[in-house]
Design a protein around this motif. Sequence first.
Motif, PDB file in Angstrom:
ATOM      1  N   GLU A   1      67.892 -11.216 -37.213  1.00 11.29           N
ATOM      2  CA  GLU A   1      67.115 -11.652 -35.928  1.00 11.29           C
ATOM      3  C   GLU A   1      67.813 -11.307 -34.554  1.00 11.29           C
ATOM      4  O   GLU A   1      67.139 -11.684 -33.496  1.00 11.29           O
ATOM      5  CB  GLU A   1      66.683 -13.120 -36.002  1.00 11.29           C
ATOM      6  CG  GLU A   1      65.866 -13.560 -36.927  1.00 11.29           C
ATOM      7  CD  GLU A   1      65.532 -15.071 -37.039  1.00 11.29           C
ATOM      8  OE1 GLU A   1      65.403 -15.686 -35.936  1.00 11.29           O
ATOM      9  OE2 GLU A   1      65.258 -15.562 -38.236  1.00 11.29           O
TER      10      GLU A   1
ATOM     11  N   GLY B   1      56.430 -25.325 -28.118  1.00 10.45           N
ATOM     12  CA  GLY B   1      57.239 -26.577 -27.842  1.00 10.45           C
ATOM     13  C   GLY B   1      56.761 -27.043 -26.494  1.00 10.45           C
ATOM     14  O   GLY B   1      56.092 -26.738 -25.731  1.00 10.45           O
ATOM     15  N   ARG B   2      57.586 -28.140 -25.871  1.00 10.11           N
ATOM     16  CA  ARG B   2      57.399 -28.515 -25.021  1.00 10.11           C
ATOM     17  C   ARG B   2      57.577 -27.890 -23.499  1.00 10.11           C
ATOM     18  O   ARG B   2      56.518 -27.491 -22.643  1.00 10.11           O
ATOM     19  CB  ARG B   2      58.382 -29.983 -24.604  1.00 10.11           C
ATOM     20  CG  ARG B   2      57.929 -30.922 -23.657  1.00 10.11           C
ATOM     21  CD  ARG B   2      58.670 -32.090 -23.602  1.00 10.11           C
ATOM     22  NE  ARG B   2      59.046 -32.746 -24.956  1.00 10.11           N
ATOM     23  CZ  ARG B   2      60.299 -33.010 -25.351  1.00 10.11           C
ATOM     24  NH1 ARG B   2      61.516 -32.478 -24.581  1.00 10.11           N
ATOM     25  NH2 ARG B   2      60.418 -33.247 -26.569  1.00 10.11           N
TER      26      ARG B   2
ATOM     27  N   TYR C   1      55.602 -22.221 -33.659  1.00 10.58           N
ATOM     28  CA  TYR C   1      55.986 -23.579 -33.006  1.00 10.58           C
ATOM     29  C   TYR C   1      55.323 -23.650 -31.567  1.00 10.58           C
ATOM     30  O   TYR C   1      55.921 -22.713 -30.649  1.00 10.58           O
ATOM     31  CB  TYR C   1      57.411 -23.759 -32.857  1.00 10.58           C
ATOM     32  CG  TYR C   1      57.748 -25.431 -32.386  1.00 10.58           C
ATOM     33  CD1 TYR C   1      57.179 -26.383 -32.914  1.00 10.58           C
ATOM     34  CD2 TYR C   1      58.657 -25.411 -31.340  1.00 10.58           C
ATOM     35  CE1 TYR C   1      57.549 -27.583 -32.124  1.00 10.58           C
ATOM     36  CE2 TYR C   1      59.106 -26.405 -30.751  1.00 10.58           C
ATOM     37  CZ  TYR C   1      58.738 -27.616 -31.090  1.00 10.58           C
ATOM     38  OH  TYR C   1      58.834 -28.813 -30.475  1.00 10.58           O
TER      39      TYR C   1
ATOM     40  N   THR D   1      71.438 -19.503 -27.577  1.00 10.87           N
ATOM     41  CA  THR D   1      72.292 -20.228 -28.171  1.00 10.87           C
ATOM     42  C   THR D   1      71.836 -20.304 -29.604  1.00 10.87           C
ATOM     43  O   THR D   1      72.436 -20.285 -30.521  1.00 10.87           O
ATOM     44  CB  THR D   1      72.153 -22.018 -27.687  1.00 10.87           C
ATOM     45  OG1 THR D   1      70.922 -22.356 -27.537  1.00 10.87           O
ATOM     46  CG2 THR D   1      72.850 -22.036 -26.253  1.00 10.87           C
ATOM     47  N   ASP D   2      70.671 -20.255 -29.910  1.00 11.72           N
ATOM     48  CA  ASP D   2      69.705 -19.887 -31.268  1.00 11.72           C
ATOM     49  C   ASP D   2      70.255 -18.900 -31.735  1.00 11.72           C
ATOM     50  O   ASP D   2      70.996 -18.804 -33.022  1.00 11.72           O
ATOM     51  CB  ASP D   2      68.324 -19.755 -30.963  1.00 11.72           C
ATOM     52  CG  ASP D   2      67.691 -21.153 -30.749  1.00 11.72           C
ATOM     53  OD1 ASP D   2      68.344 -22.206 -30.679  1.00 11.72           O
ATOM     54  OD2 ASP D   2      66.409 -21.029 -30.624  1.00 11.72           O
TER      55      ASP D   2
ATOM     56  N   GLU E   1      54.935 -16.584 -33.813  1.00  8.99           N
ATOM     57  CA  GLU E   1      55.676 -17.637 -33.799  1.00  8.99           C
ATOM     58  C   GLU E   1      54.536 -19.003 -34.167  1.00  8.99           C
ATOM     59  O   GLU E   1      53.523 -18.674 -33.800  1.00  8.99           O
ATOM     60  CB  GLU E   1      56.144 -17.778 -32.373  1.00  8.99           C
ATOM     61  CG  GLU E   1      57.214 -16.751 -32.207  1.00  8.99           C
ATOM     62  CD  GLU E   1      58.393 -16.929 -32.608  1.00  8.99           C
ATOM     63  OE1 GLU E   1      58.862 -18.069 -33.130  1.00  8.99           O
ATOM     64  OE2 GLU E   1      59.392 -15.890 -32.713  1.00  8.99           O
TER      65      GLU E   1
ATOM     66  N   GLU F   1      65.404  -9.193 -32.526  1.00 11.68           N
ATOM     67  CA  GLU F   1      64.216 -10.047 -31.832  1.00 11.68           C
ATOM     68  C   GLU F   1      64.752 -11.118 -30.697  1.00 11.68           C
ATOM     69  O   GLU F   1      64.037 -11.132 -29.760  1.00 11.68           O
ATOM     70  CB  GLU F   1      63.623 -11.040 -32.934  1.00 11.68           C
ATOM     71  CG  GLU F   1      62.261 -12.040 -32.641  1.00 11.68           C
ATOM     72  CD  GLU F   1      62.201 -13.012 -34.089  1.00 11.68           C
ATOM     73  OE1 GLU F   1      62.429 -12.682 -35.162  1.00 11.68           O
ATOM     74  OE2 GLU F   1      62.164 -13.926 -33.544  1.00 11.68           O
ATOM     75  N   LYS F   2      66.097 -11.568 -30.964  1.00 11.10           N
ATOM     76  CA  LYS F   2      66.432 -12.531 -29.816  1.00 11.10           C
ATOM     77  C   LYS F   2      66.624 -11.682 -28.713  1.00 11.10           C
ATOM     78  O   LYS F   2      66.268 -12.244 -27.675  1.00 11.10           O
ATOM     79  CB  LYS F   2      67.816 -13.196 -30.753  1.00 11.10           C
ATOM     80  CG  LYS F   2      67.496 -14.296 -31.620  1.00 11.10           C
ATOM     81  CD  LYS F   2      66.750 -15.325 -31.173  1.00 11.10           C
ATOM     82  CE  LYS F   2      66.513 -16.405 -32.216  1.00 11.10           C
ATOM     83  NZ  LYS F   2      65.297 -17.131 -31.843  1.00 11.10           N
TER      84      LYS F   2
ATOM     85  N   GLU G   1      74.074 -19.335 -32.655  1.00  9.25           N
ATOM     86  CA  GLU G   1      73.895 -20.198 -34.242  1.00  9.25           C
ATOM     87  C   GLU G   1      73.657 -19.530 -35.412  1.00  9.25           C
ATOM     88  O   GLU G   1      74.099 -19.414 -36.387  1.00  9.25           O
ATOM     89  CB  GLU G   1      72.872 -21.193 -33.944  1.00  9.25           C
ATOM     90  CG  GLU G   1      73.702 -22.383 -33.391  1.00  9.25           C
ATOM     91  CD  GLU G   1      72.783 -23.910 -33.252  1.00  9.25           C
ATOM     92  OE1 GLU G   1      71.580 -23.774 -33.789  1.00  9.25           O
ATOM     93  OE2 GLU G   1      72.954 -24.563 -32.357  1.00  9.25           O
ATOM     94  N   LEU G   2      72.628 -18.389 -35.300  1.00 12.93           N
ATOM     95  CA  LEU G   2      72.392 -17.776 -36.170  1.00 12.93           C
ATOM     96  C   LEU G   2      73.555 -16.780 -36.857  1.00 12.93           C
ATOM     97  O   LEU G   2      73.745 -16.396 -38.158  1.00 12.93           O
ATOM     98  CB  LEU G   2      70.907 -17.014 -35.948  1.00 12.93           C
ATOM     99  CG  LEU G   2      69.690 -17.503 -35.710  1.00 12.93           C
ATOM    100  CD1 LEU G   2      68.653 -16.631 -35.175  1.00 12.93           C
ATOM    101  CD2 LEU G   2      69.316 -17.871 -37.077  1.00 12.93           C
TER     102      LEU G   2
ATOM    103  N   GLU H   1      63.716 -11.220 -26.980  1.00 14.32           N
ATOM    104  CA  GLU H   1      63.148 -12.349 -26.161  1.00 14.32           C
ATOM    105  C   GLU H   1      63.811 -12.665 -25.000  1.00 14.32           C
ATOM    106  O   GLU H   1      63.555 -12.879 -23.974  1.00 14.32           O
ATOM    107  CB  GLU H   1      63.217 -13.607 -27.495  1.00 14.32           C
ATOM    108  CG  GLU H   1      62.091 -13.390 -28.186  1.00 14.32           C
ATOM    109  CD  GLU H   1      62.243 -14.582 -29.346  1.00 14.32           C
ATOM    110  OE1 GLU H   1      60.993 -14.778 -30.035  1.00 14.32           O
ATOM    111  OE2 GLU H   1      63.044 -15.043 -29.587  1.00 14.32           O
TER     112      GLU H   1
ATOM    113  N   GLY I   1      68.136 -21.145 -24.129  1.00 15.37           N
ATOM    114  CA  GLY I   1      67.900 -21.592 -25.576  1.00 15.37           C
ATOM    115  C   GLY I   1      67.850 -20.426 -26.422  1.00 15.37           C
ATOM    116  O   GLY I   1      68.604 -20.900 -27.647  1.00 15.37           O
ATOM    117  N   GLU I   2      67.224 -19.438 -26.485  1.00 14.74           N
ATOM    118  CA  GLU I   2      67.269 -18.280 -27.464  1.00 14.74           C
ATOM    119  C   GLU I   2      68.493 -17.622 -27.568  1.00 14.74           C
ATOM    120  O   GLU I   2      68.934 -17.412 -28.558  1.00 14.74           O
ATOM    121  CB  GLU I   2      66.304 -17.205 -26.875  1.00 14.74           C
ATOM    122  CG  GLU I   2      64.819 -17.619 -26.694  1.00 14.74           C
ATOM    123  CD  GLU I   2      64.085 -17.808 -28.065  1.00 14.74           C
ATOM    124  OE1 GLU I   2      64.739 -17.352 -29.180  1.00 14.74           O
ATOM    125  OE2 GLU I   2      63.120 -18.548 -28.378  1.00 14.74           O
TER     126      GLU I   2
ATOM    127  N   LEU J   1      63.133 -10.399 -22.206  1.00 14.51           N
ATOM    128  CA  LEU J   1      61.740 -10.482 -21.839  1.00 14.51           C
ATOM    129  C   LEU J   1      61.697 -11.927 -20.739  1.00 14.51           C
ATOM    130  O   LEU J   1      61.211 -11.761 -19.697  1.00 14.51           O
ATOM    131  CB  LEU J   1      60.803 -10.821 -22.526  1.00 14.51           C
ATOM    132  CG  LEU J   1      59.177 -11.236 -22.245  1.00 14.51           C
ATOM    133  CD1 LEU J   1      58.697 -10.014 -21.627  1.00 14.51           C
ATOM    134  CD2 LEU J   1      58.418 -11.593 -23.323  1.00 14.51           C
TER     135      LEU J   1
END
Lengths: 127, 151
Positions: free
Chosen positions: B44, B112-113, B110, B31-32, B108, B47-48, B35-36, B51, B28-29, B54
Amino acid sequence: MKYMSQKHKKTINLFSLAILPLLLISGSVVAFGQTNISNTTQTSNQTGASSDSNNDIIQSIDSGIASINNGDNDGAKKSFYQAELALEDKPDLSSVEKQIEASLKALKDGDTNAAITHAEEAKKSLI
Amino acid sequence: MNVTNLIIFVLFGLLGLISILYFVVAYGEYTDWMELLEFGITSETTEKIVEIMLFLISGIIYIGLIIWILKVRTSQKIPYVICISISAVLIFIYIASRTVGVPIVGTEFYIGRLDWISKIVQVLIIGLSGLVLYKISKHVPTQNKTFLSKS
C-alpha cells in the motif's frame, strides 16, 4: 491595456496550474470506475473457488472481531494487520483488503460498530 | 463592518479550518502507512504516498488561497473562482473514491468523522465564495478600490 492583458494572462496561467493536477486525477475516475466494478465481480467469483485457502485470513478477522468485543482495540488492530499481511500476495481480493482497511480506520475513530460491520463484510467476501 | 467583509472573514476561517483538516488527515495517513510498514505490509506504499501528497497539496493550496484573498480582497474574482473549483473537484474525487473508485487508491468503504466535516466545510466554502463573487459583480469596477474602506 497591454499591461492588463498580461496580468490577465498570468492569472489564467496560475489558475490552470492549480486546477490541472486535480482535473487529471478526476478525469480518469470514470474509466477507472468501470474497471473497478468488473474487478469486484471477478473478485467475488474467485473468492468462492479459493475459500479453503482463505481460512487463515478468516481466522485473523474472527480474532479481530473477538478482540473488539472484549474491548481490546490494540489486539483487534494486530489481527486485522495480520489479515492484511496475508492478503498482500492476493491482488484479486482487493475488496476484502479495502473492507479490512475500513475496519482499521473505524477502529482508529473509535467506531467499534463500524469496525465490526466492515470486518464481517470482509469475511463474507471470503466465504 | 459590511456584509461582504463579514463573509470574507468567515471564509478565511473556513479555509483555515479545511487546510488544518487536510494536514491532520495527511498526518493520519502517514501514521497508518508507518504502522503498515511495521507489520511488513508494503503493497500500500504507493497508495499512501498518493493520498498523503493529495492531502498535503490540498492543504497548501487552501493556505495559498487565504494569502491571495488577504492580498486582493474584493479587487479580483479569480481566488474565489479557484476556491469553488478546488472544493468542487475535491468533493467530486471524494464521492468517486467512495463509489466507483479512483485510480491507484481504488474504492474506499469507510466514511469517517473528518470526512463528512471536511465535505460540509467545502460546501460552505463554495457557497460563501459564490456569495462574494455575487457581491463583487454587483459593484461597478470604479467602486472596487474603496469597497473595503466603506466599512
